[in-house]
Structure formats: structure tokens, C-alpha cells
Write a protein that holds these residues in place. Structure first.
Motif, PDB file in Angstrom:
ATOM      1  N   ALA A 174       0.833  -1.211   0.000  1.00 30.94           N
ATOM      2  CA  ALA A 174       0.000   0.000   0.000  1.00 30.94           C
ATOM      3  C   ALA A 174       0.860   1.250   0.000  1.00 30.94           C
ATOM      4  O   ALA A 174       0.620   2.203  -0.773  1.00 30.94           O
ATOM      5  CB  ALA A 174      -0.927  -0.009   1.215  1.00 30.94           C
ATOM      6  N   VAL A 175       1.886   1.268   0.840  1.00 32.42           N
ATOM      7  CA  VAL A 175       2.762   2.436   0.925  1.00 32.42           C
ATOM      8  C   VAL A 175       3.642   2.533  -0.316  1.00 32.42           C
ATOM      9  O   VAL A 175       3.878   3.641  -0.842  1.00 32.42           O
ATOM     10  CB  VAL A 175       3.608   2.379   2.211  1.00 32.42           C
ATOM     11  N   LYS A 176       4.106   1.399  -0.803  1.00 33.86           N
ATOM     12  CA  LYS A 176       4.879   1.385  -2.046  1.00 33.86           C
ATOM     13  C   LYS A 176       4.054   2.000  -3.185  1.00 33.86           C
ATOM     14  O   LYS A 176       4.564   2.799  -3.986  1.00 33.86           O
ATOM     15  CB  LYS A 176       5.279  -0.042  -2.397  1.00 33.86           C
ATOM     16  N   HIS A 177       2.803   1.634  -3.261  1.00 36.86           N
ATOM     17  CA  HIS A 177       1.911   2.182  -4.280  1.00 36.86           C
ATOM     18  C   HIS A 177       1.809   3.700  -4.169  1.00 36.86           C
ATOM     19  O   HIS A 177       1.917   4.419  -5.178  1.00 36.86           O
ATOM     20  CB  HIS A 177       0.527   1.546  -4.153  1.00 36.86           C
ATOM     21  N   LEU A 178       1.606   4.203  -2.957  1.00 38.15           N
ATOM     22  CA  LEU A 178       1.508   5.652  -2.763  1.00 38.15           C
ATOM     23  C   LEU A 178       2.791   6.354  -3.203  1.00 38.15           C
ATOM     24  O   LEU A 178       2.747   7.409  -3.849  1.00 38.15           O
ATOM     25  CB  LEU A 178       1.208   5.965  -1.296  1.00 38.15           C
ATOM     26  N   ILE A 179       3.940   5.773  -2.864  1.00 39.74           N
ATOM     27  CA  ILE A 179       5.221   6.373  -3.253  1.00 39.74           C
ATOM     28  C   ILE A 179       5.362   6.388  -4.769  1.00 39.74           C
ATOM     29  O   ILE A 179       5.776   7.399  -5.368  1.00 39.74           O
ATOM     30  CB  ILE A 179       6.385   5.594  -2.600  1.00 39.74           C
ATOM     31  N   ILE A 186       3.854  10.565   3.754  1.00 40.35           N
ATOM     32  CA  ILE A 186       2.771   9.614   3.980  1.00 40.35           C
ATOM     33  C   ILE A 186       2.553   9.384   5.475  1.00 40.35           C
ATOM     34  O   ILE A 186       3.456   8.916   6.187  1.00 40.35           O
ATOM     35  CB  ILE A 186       3.075   8.273   3.280  1.00 40.35           C
ATOM     36  N   ALA A 187       1.363   9.708   5.934  1.00 43.27           N
ATOM     37  CA  ALA A 187       0.988   9.488   7.334  1.00 43.27           C
ATOM     38  C   ALA A 187       0.367   8.106   7.483  1.00 43.27           C
ATOM     39  O   ALA A 187      -0.128   7.516   6.512  1.00 43.27           O
ATOM     40  CB  ALA A 187       0.004  10.557   7.790  1.00 43.27           C
ATOM     41  N   HIS A 188       0.385   7.601   8.711  1.00 45.79           N
ATOM     42  CA  HIS A 188      -0.226   6.293   8.984  1.00 45.79           C
ATOM     43  C   HIS A 188      -1.150   6.382  10.186  1.00 45.79           C
ATOM     44  O   HIS A 188      -0.737   6.739  11.282  1.00 45.79           O
ATOM     45  CB  HIS A 188       0.864   5.251   9.251  1.00 45.79           C
ATOM     46  N   MET A 189      -2.427   6.071   9.962  1.00 44.99           N
ATOM     47  CA  MET A 189      -3.390   5.932  11.047  1.00 44.99           C
ATOM     48  C   MET A 189      -3.354   4.463  11.457  1.00 44.99           C
ATOM     49  O   MET A 189      -3.967   3.611  10.810  1.00 44.99           O
ATOM     50  CB  MET A 189      -4.801   6.309  10.583  1.00 44.99           C
ATOM     51  N   GLY A 204       5.146  -2.815   8.194  1.00 43.69           N
ATOM     52  CA  GLY A 204       5.171  -2.797   6.737  1.00 43.69           C
ATOM     53  C   GLY A 204       5.245  -1.378   6.196  1.00 43.69           C
ATOM     54  O   GLY A 204       5.960  -1.095   5.217  1.00 43.69           O
ATOM     55  N   TYR A 205       4.505  -0.475   6.824  1.00 36.92           N
ATOM     56  CA  TYR A 205       4.541   0.955   6.473  1.00 36.92           C
ATOM     57  C   TYR A 205       5.952   1.509   6.637  1.00 36.92           C
ATOM     58  O   TYR A 205       6.501   2.164   5.735  1.00 36.92           O
ATOM     59  CB  TYR A 205       3.539   1.694   7.367  1.00 36.92           C
ATOM     60  N   GLN A 206       6.568   1.232   7.771  1.00 39.29           N
ATOM     61  CA  GLN A 206       7.901   1.759   8.051  1.00 39.29           C
ATOM     62  C   GLN A 206       8.947   1.179   7.108  1.00 39.29           C
ATOM     63  O   GLN A 206       9.842   1.895   6.643  1.00 39.29           O
ATOM     64  CB  GLN A 206       8.281   1.467   9.504  1.00 39.29           C
ATOM     65  N   LYS A 207       8.837  -0.123   6.804  1.00 42.98           N
ATOM     66  CA  LYS A 207       9.821  -0.766   5.918  1.00 42.98           C
ATOM     67  C   LYS A 207       9.737  -0.202   4.514  1.00 42.98           C
ATOM     68  O   LYS A 207      10.778   0.003   3.845  1.00 42.98           O
ATOM     69  CB  LYS A 207       9.581  -2.271   5.888  1.00 42.98           C
ATOM     70  N   ALA A 248      -0.439  12.229   1.987  1.00 48.47           N
ATOM     71  CA  ALA A 248      -1.122  10.941   1.793  1.00 48.47           C
ATOM     72  C   ALA A 248      -1.350  10.276   3.151  1.00 48.47           C
ATOM     73  O   ALA A 248      -0.629  10.553   4.122  1.00 48.47           O
ATOM     74  CB  ALA A 248      -0.313  10.019   0.888  1.00 48.47           C
ATOM     75  N   PHE A 249      -2.364   9.409   3.186  1.00 46.96           N
ATOM     76  CA  PHE A 249      -2.695   8.676   4.406  1.00 46.96           C
ATOM     77  C   PHE A 249      -2.833   7.193   4.095  1.00 46.96           C
ATOM     78  O   PHE A 249      -3.555   6.819   3.163  1.00 46.96           O
ATOM     79  CB  PHE A 249      -4.026   9.164   4.993  1.00 46.96           C
ATOM     80  N   PHE A 250      -2.150   6.360   4.887  1.00 44.13           N
ATOM     81  CA  PHE A 250      -2.379   4.917   4.860  1.00 44.13           C
ATOM     82  C   PHE A 250      -3.057   4.561   6.175  1.00 44.13           C
ATOM     83  O   PHE A 250      -2.507   4.802   7.248  1.00 44.13           O
ATOM     84  CB  PHE A 250      -1.079   4.148   4.695  1.00 44.13           C
ATOM     85  N   CYS A 251      -4.259   3.975   6.093  1.00 40.36           N
ATOM     86  CA  CYS A 251      -5.095   3.781   7.281  1.00 40.36           C
ATOM     87  C   CYS A 251      -5.265   2.310   7.642  1.00 40.36           C
ATOM     88  O   CYS A 251      -5.349   1.447   6.761  1.00 40.36           O
ATOM     89  CB  CYS A 251      -6.467   4.413   7.058  1.00 40.36           C
TER      90      CYS A 251
END
Length: 345
Positions: A174-179, A186-189, A204-207, A248-251
Motif C-alpha cells: 500500500a505504501v509502495k503504491h503511494l510512493i 505519507i501518514a499512517h493511522m 510494513g509501512y515503516q519498511k 497521503a494517508f495509509f489507514c
């Protein structure tokens, strides 16, 4: 025989001139029974509203042929798909399912477990509540010879098989896609600190940030407790009105993501040209909101089927020692909410 009298298997056998065992096997579509006999027995049973006496059958077999299923929420797209998969698989194998919910509260989970034990279920499927830290109440099932399969939200305090999704990889993609779509902040909730799948998604977000050369801004990581739309809205407000807003937000779930999107739309931010949003679970709601919400598919129906199949195998084999873990791969579902940054749709 009047229609008011409860129809028995013996009545069906007598009426159709077959043995009771033949009538019983015909109702179960046993391969040794002729198709015409199966048809006649089923048609007669349906016409006269036959209801099998499971209690008597199960008493003779020392089984209830009933599985307990406890989920945090019944009215939740992901868990409703899990329940559907579980029911379909159980029905296929001649089992019934007794469903309950914990409301993500430990006290309610304890009550549900006691009810399941009192109902003499043959085994238990459970996705634990956010408040469940230990597993003594779950070990009671194993101590009584009834296997458990954990799914989705699990605890390592209980030695049992588990069916999970690859939360780490799903978050990473998900984060790779946003990048790849051009988002850089990119923020993470995230979910609760003590919940394993929430920690896996955060890792996974941090990696992904690390692998693509982005530093971690801890101010952009917010801990959701209730995991609801209001938290998404409130955290989006806090971050977007700060001196260093994300783009961007990954929730942790789609519901939190919907809250984020509501704040962004209420305050004039364009999705996705200014701010991208990705959720997790791929609720049906993700398809119908505007713009459509990109999300990570968890394959709930498949999880329900596989967890149920695994539990029934344990019941049949009297296996209380298995600690097998089945991991289901996620899938990134891309919709409008995370399209190329700067692109006007």
C-alpha cells in the motif's frame, strides 16, 4: 398423519417404502443412494416441512456437530465475509455454526466463550478482541478437548492453529503504491499498540518508507483506539492543520480512511490530486464512496472457509497439538483515491 405432527425420519422411510438408514443417507445426498431415491426423499421432506432431530443424532455420536464462531463485530464487511465463508464450509461438511460477537470488549468475549462452552460446541473459531492480552479463557476449550483456530486478530498466548493475512506485506504494498504515485509525505493511522496485526501493518509501512529512502516522521503516525470514522476525521484534521501536513494517508481500516476522506472533502482538499488515501480490508463501501477508496483486500471469505476446514479436520482427528499457521496473501486494490498525485480526475 396430520401436518401438525412433527415429521420423523421413520415417517419418511415408511411413506416411501425405504429403510430409515436409506432415507437418512438420501437427505445427505450420499453417493451410494440412487439419484431418484434422493430426489423422492428430499421432495417429500421439503413438502412436509421435515426438520432433522440433530439433538438425538448428535447425542448418539457424542458430538453436537456445532462450531462456535466469535468475531469482534457482526456488522462489519470483513467479518461478515469471514462468517459467510465459515458457514458455507461448515454446511458442506455437515456442521452448524453458532455465531457471537465480542464488540471488541474482553468482558463480552469471556461471556461469549462461556456460552459456547455451555452449548458444548465441538470447537471454536475466534478473532480476539482488541482488549484480549491473555488467553486463559481460550485454553479452557483445549483443556476440555475442544480445538481452537484463531484467525485475523490472534494471540500467541494460546497455542493453536492460526489463519491470518500477510498484514506486513499488505501494508508494504500500500505504501509502495503511494510512493510510486508521487506521494512523499505519507501518514499512517495505525491500530492499537498491543494488537499484533496493527503492529505488523505499521512495520510494513515503516519498511516501505525505509526501502524507498524516506525517513519516518513519528508525528505522522497516529494511534487509533476505537478504529472508527471519527478517529480518522479527527486525526486528519490534526495533521492537515499542522505546520507540516502530509500529502497521503495509509489507514489501518477502510472505516478510518473514510473518516480521513470526509475531513479532506469538507475542507476543500482534492483527492487524489492534493492528498492520497489508502485503506485496509476492501469493504464494499470502498467501491461506492466518491472518489473510490484504494484498499488492501484481505480475502475474508477465503479466510472463513480455510479456518473452518482446518478446525473440522482437528475435530475429526482429535488433534489438540497443532500450531499450524496459514497465511493468506493480500491484494492491493487501486481506485481513484490514490491515483497519480497532481492528476485531476
Amino acid at each position: 398423519m396430520t401436518e401438525r405432527k412433527k415429521l420423523t425420519l421413520k415417517d419418511i422411510a415408511k411413506e416411501l417404502g425405504v429403510s430409515i438408514s436409506t432415507a437418512s443417507r438420501a437427505l445427505k445426498s450420499h453417493p451410494d443412494i440412487a439419484e431418484e431415491t434422493i430426489r423422492l426423499v428430499k421432495e417429500y421432506a421439503e413438502k412436509h416441512h421435515y426438520v432433522p432431530n440433530y439433538l438425538a443424532v448428535n447425542f448418539r455420536k457424542n458430538k453436537t456437530f456445532t462450531i462456535g464462531l466469535i468475531v469482534p463485530e457482526l456488522v462489519h464487511h470483513f467479518f461478515s465475509t469471514v462468517i459467510s465463508g465459515a458457514i458455507d464450509e461448515a454446511k458442506k461438511q455437515g456442521y452448524n455454526i453458532l455465531v457471537s460477537q465480542s464488540n471488541d470488549i474482553l468482558a463480552d468475549e469471556l461471556t461469549a466463550c462461556q456460552t459456547m462452552l455451555g452449548s458444548s460446541v465441538d470447537g471454536l473459531l475466534i478473532s480476539i478482541s482488541n482488549e484480549t492480552m491473555e488467553g486463559e479463557h481460550l485454553n479452557e476449550f483445549i483443556n476440555e478437548g475442544r480445538p481452537i483456530v484463531q484467525f485475523d486478530k490472534i494471540t500467541d498466548q494460546v497455542k493453536s492453529p492460526k489463519v491470518i493475512v500477510d498484514d506486513f506485506e499488505g501494508a508494504y504494498q500500500a505504501v509502495k503504491h503511494l510512493i510510486e504515485m508521487g506521494y512523499k509525505k505519507i501518514a499512517h493511522m495505525r491500530g492499537r499498540l498491543e494488537v499484533k496485526n496493527a503492529n505488523d501493518r505499521c512495520e510494513g509501512y515503516q519498511k516501505a518508507l525505509q526501502d524507498f529512502g524516506y525517513g519516518l516522521n513519528k508525528e505522522w503516525v497516529k494511534n487509533c483506539v476505537l478504529i472508527n470514522e471519527k478517529e480518522g476525521y479527527d486525526f486528519a484534521k490534526e495533521l492537515m492543520e499542522s505546520d507540516n501536513p502530509p500529502d497521503a494517508f495509509f489507514c489501518i481500516t477502510d472505516l478510518v480512511a473514510i473518516g480521513v476522506m470526509k475531513y479532506l472533502k469538507d475542507h476543500g482538499f482534492k483527492i487524489p490530486s492534493q492528498v492520497g488515501v489508502v485503506g485496509f480490508s476492501n469493504w464494499k463501501l470502498a467501491e461506492v464512496v466518491s472518489p473510490g477508496l484504494s484498499s488492501v483486500e484481505q480475502h475474508g471469505y477465503d479466510m472463513g472457509k480455510r479456518a473452518t476446514r482446518l478446525l473440522i479436520d482437528l475435530i475429526k482427528n482429535h488433534n489438540l497439538d497443532s500450531e499450524e499457521t496459514i497465511q493468506i496473501k493480500t491484494k492491493m486494490i487501486v481506485r481513484e483515491s490514490s491515483q497519480m498525485k497532481g492528476k485531476n480526475l
